[in-house]
Every structure is written in C-alpha cells, then in structure tokens.
Write a protein that holds these residues in place. Structure first.
Motif, PDB file in Angstrom:
ATOM      1  N   ARG A  89       0.811  -1.223   0.000  1.00  0.00           N
ATOM      2  CA  ARG A  89       0.000   0.000   0.000  1.00  0.00           C
ATOM      3  C   ARG A  89       0.844   1.273   0.000  1.00  0.00           C
ATOM      4  NH1 ARG A  89      -4.173  -1.225   4.184  1.00  0.00           N
ATOM      5  NH2 ARG A  89      -4.073  -3.162   3.035  1.00  0.00           N
ATOM      6  N   PHE A  90       2.151   1.156   0.187  1.00  0.00           N
ATOM      7  CA  PHE A  90       3.040   2.321   0.164  1.00  0.00           C
ATOM      8  C   PHE A  90       3.702   2.520  -1.204  1.00  0.00           C
ATOM      9  CE2 PHE A  90       7.294   4.225   1.299  1.00  0.00           C
ATOM     10  CZ  PHE A  90       6.818   5.482   1.667  1.00  0.00           C
ATOM     11  N   HIS A  91       3.487   1.602  -2.142  1.00  0.00           N
ATOM     12  CA  HIS A  91       4.319   1.617  -3.349  1.00  0.00           C
ATOM     13  C   HIS A  91       4.180   2.888  -4.182  1.00  0.00           C
ATOM     14  CE1 HIS A  91       0.797   0.019  -5.748  1.00  0.00           C
ATOM     15  NE2 HIS A  91       1.373   0.752  -6.675  1.00  0.00           N
ATOM     16  N   ALA A  92       3.012   3.523  -4.159  1.00  0.00           N
ATOM     17  CA  ALA A  92       2.818   4.730  -4.976  1.00  0.00           C
ATOM     18  C   ALA A  92       3.683   5.897  -4.517  1.00  0.00           C
ATOM     19  CB  ALA A  92       1.345   5.134  -4.956  1.00  0.00           C
ATOM     20  N   ARG A  93       4.142   5.872  -3.279  1.00  0.00           N
ATOM     21  CA  ARG A  93       4.973   6.964  -2.746  1.00  0.00           C
ATOM     22  C   ARG A  93       6.385   6.504  -2.395  1.00  0.00           C
ATOM     23  NH1 ARG A  93       2.165   9.229   2.311  1.00  0.00           N
ATOM     24  NH2 ARG A  93       3.213  11.179   1.803  1.00  0.00           N
ATOM     25  N   CYS A  94       6.719   5.273  -2.703  1.00  0.00           N
ATOM     26  CA  CYS A  94       7.954   4.669  -2.213  1.00  0.00           C
ATOM     27  C   CYS A  94       9.165   5.151  -3.018  1.00  0.00           C
ATOM     28  CB  CYS A  94       7.848   3.149  -2.287  1.00  0.00           C
ATOM     29  SG  CYS A  94       9.319   2.302  -1.663  1.00  0.00           S
ATOM     30  N   HIS A  95      10.107   5.771  -2.327  1.00  0.00           N
ATOM     31  CA  HIS A  95      11.317   6.264  -2.990  1.00  0.00           C
ATOM     32  C   HIS A  95      12.235   5.121  -3.418  1.00  0.00           C
ATOM     33  CE1 HIS A  95      11.846   6.126   1.389  1.00  0.00           C
ATOM     34  NE2 HIS A  95      13.119   5.827   1.158  1.00  0.00           N
ATOM     35  N   VAL A  96      12.169   3.977  -2.727  1.00  0.00           N
ATOM     36  CA  VAL A  96      12.981   2.817  -3.117  1.00  0.00           C
ATOM     37  C   VAL A  96      12.499   2.272  -4.460  1.00  0.00           C
ATOM     38  CG1 VAL A  96      13.570   0.431  -2.510  1.00  0.00           C
ATOM     39  CG2 VAL A  96      13.616   2.217  -0.760  1.00  0.00           C
ATOM     40  N   LEU A  97      11.183   2.224  -4.648  1.00  0.00           N
ATOM     41  CA  LEU A  97      10.632   1.769  -5.926  1.00  0.00           C
ATOM     42  C   LEU A  97      10.906   2.798  -7.029  1.00  0.00           C
ATOM     43  CD1 LEU A  97       8.940  -0.418  -7.357  1.00  0.00           C
ATOM     44  CD2 LEU A  97       6.888   0.855  -6.690  1.00  0.00           C
TER      45      LEU A  97
END
Length: 326
Positions: free
Chosen positions: A281-289
C-alpha cells in the motif's frame, strides 16, 4: 519451561471500516492489525495524520466497535454492552492531546479529577483518592490545587490534571493521544518523565499515539509504525529506530533534526482509504521503488501487485516490505 506472559491488551485481525460516500467503497481506516501491549510496557503507535492510528486507539478503548477482529483485555474479549464497557474503563483510561479542551472550564481541579470516581460509584474516601491522584501526577501539595480552575493553571499543570483524572481509578493501562503535542518544549520532557515514573512506580502500561518518532525514542519500549490502516514495521524501539527497514519508517526518521543525510521527501498524499491500492500500500509513494532499487532487487513487480501479510502483535522486529524482507 516458563511460558511467555499473556499480553494485557491485544488486538487480533482488527478491521474498522466506515461507509463511503455515494459511489465509493467503504473507507478502511484500520485494515487488519495485530497489536499486543504487555504489563508495564509502553508501546508507541506512530505514523502520519490520517494513517488510522487514532481510530485504532479508539477501537482499543472500546469507543469504536471493530468491523471484524477481536480486542481482548486480560485474555477476555471486550464486552460491548454498557455495563461491560463501564467496567472496562476502570482498567483502561484515555489521556487526550489538548488539556484545555479536555477540562470543563467551570469545574475546579478537584471536581475534574473526582468525576471518574463519581461516575463509577466509588465507595472509598473521595478526598483521599483525588489527593493521591494529583500527587502521583506531580501536583504537590495536592490540596493547593483543589479549588483552582483550568484557566489558573499552566499548560503543563493542566495536562497533569488530565493525567490525574485518568489515574484516580487506578487503571492498568492508559492510552495517550499525542500527550505532549500542545505543550511547550520545556514542559514536554517533564510529562514524558512523569509517564515513565508511573510505569516504574505503578507498573502502568501505556499506548502512546504520536507522529513524533523522537517522542517514541524517549518513552517507548516498543514501536509500531502505521501506514494506511496497517502496521508496516514493528519491534523494540532501539532496533526499529536505529536500523529501520521499511522505506516509510526511513522517510519519517530522515526529517528528524539529528538525522544524518538528506531528508526523504515523500511525494503526494496517502491514498484514499476507500481506494487502497493493490500490492504494497506504500508503493505509490515509495522512494525505493521510484529510484529503481526495488527493480534491481527483483521485487518491483511484487511491490505493485502482491499484498503483504499482517505483522504479528509482538515479538522481535518485523517489517511488511518486499524489498526489506530477507
């Protein structure tokens, strides 16, 4: 072989959903949470505004009934009948963020602290109980404060009165929602030290709800980091805050004044809880991704499509992240 002590308060699979607006799905404020609080343990629940931490705290207090899942106190599920909840609140008390809003300006300090005793039909010596609660909260001599009104007190003294009102029933656990957010920096340390003293003197447990990881470091034994209705990282406070594994926890820590390196600025706002994205659920804001690190690690597709399990309520450090998991 001695078994592990049962938690004082535990949430298992707790989910809280509210009806959505027209043509929208239900808003999943809490979306599958396991959380344990042991005897004499202070747990910090941290996260951005809107992540669901206050809703979870209200659910643990019995103020909100979970859509599914179970809240147990002393091993027994909560009784949501009026008598059951009244009995429960002798054991678990709330300390609110704003002492000015918590105290009735027309009530003296004595009446504010004695209110809980009167609601629960206390049969002992009310005067003594109020005096002892004020003394425990650091207002000494307590008789000096009996006839004062909230406007005659400092912000720190008002917060101590609120804490005394919670302590007068001799609860086993308090839930403190941003307990020092409205106080001057010079007073915050005094209130945090008071909560630690109460834990040491009375064996009091506490759930401290905060957005401030610095506060969690100073007061908590264990920390649970919440994002969009779920706990994404949890464990002993030293382990989580000195070696954070989840990108969200790292971002929260990076903006503290004492942090080394450049702060991580999260893009955008958390998603709508009625439209929780698939995958992490964090992927849209994830700096690692976004940086390609997840792609290099071979987990980028999983981040976008594969949901993560609910973390256990206690134990060693755990993280809900495809990139951070071994």
């Amino acid at each position: 072989m001695t078994g592990v002590a049962a938690p004082l308060l535990s949430a298992t699979g707790v989910r809280v959903a509210f009806p959505g607006r027209r043509n929208t799905g239900e808003a999943r404020a809490v979306d599958g949470v396991d959380l344990d609080i042991g005897n004499g343990e202070i747990v910090a629940l941290v996260g951005e505004s809107g992540c669901g931490k206050t809703t979870l705290a209200r659910t643990l207090l019995g103020l909100v009934r979970p859509t599914s899942g179970t809240v147990r106190f002393g091993g027994r599920p909560l009784d949501y009948g009026s008598r059951g909840l009244k009995a429960y609140r002798k054991h678990v008390q709330l300390v609110l963020q704003d002492p000015s809003g918590s105290l009735n300006p027309r009530h003296t300090v004595y009446d504010a602290v004695a209110e809980g005793l009167r609601i629960h039909g206390h049969r002992g010596d009310e005067h003594t109980a109020v005096a002892e609660a004020l003394a425990l909260a650091g207002l000494r001599p307590p008789e000096r404060f009996f006839l004062r009104y909230p406007h005659q007190l400092s912000g720190g003294q008002r917060q101590r009165v609120v804490i005394a009102g919670a302590l007068v029933l001799r609860p086993e656990l308090i839930v403190a929602d941003e307990p020092v957010a409205s106080l001057d920096a010079s007073v915050r340390g005094e209130i945090l030290a008071l909560l630690l003293d109460l834990r040491d003197e009375l064996g009091l447990s506490a759930l401290v709800v905060t957005h401030d990881l610095g506060l969690a470091w100073n007061i908590a034994d264990r920390v649970a980091v919440m994002y969009l209705g779920r706990i994404v990282e949890t464990g002993p406070v030293e382990q989580v805050l000195t070696a954070p594994r989840h990108p969200y926890t790292r971002a929260l820590l990076s903006v503290l004044p004492e942090s080394e390196g450049s702060p991580v600025v999260l893009t955008g706002e958390p998603p709508d809880p009625s439209r929780i994205p698939g995958g992490c659920r964090f992927h849209a804001r994830c700096h690692v991704l976004a940086s390609g690190e997840a792609e290099t690690a071979g987990v980028a597709d999983r981040c976008r499509t594969e949901d993560l399990p609910v973390l256990p309520g206690s134990g060693s450090a755990r993280v809900a992240c495809h990139w951070a998991r071994p």
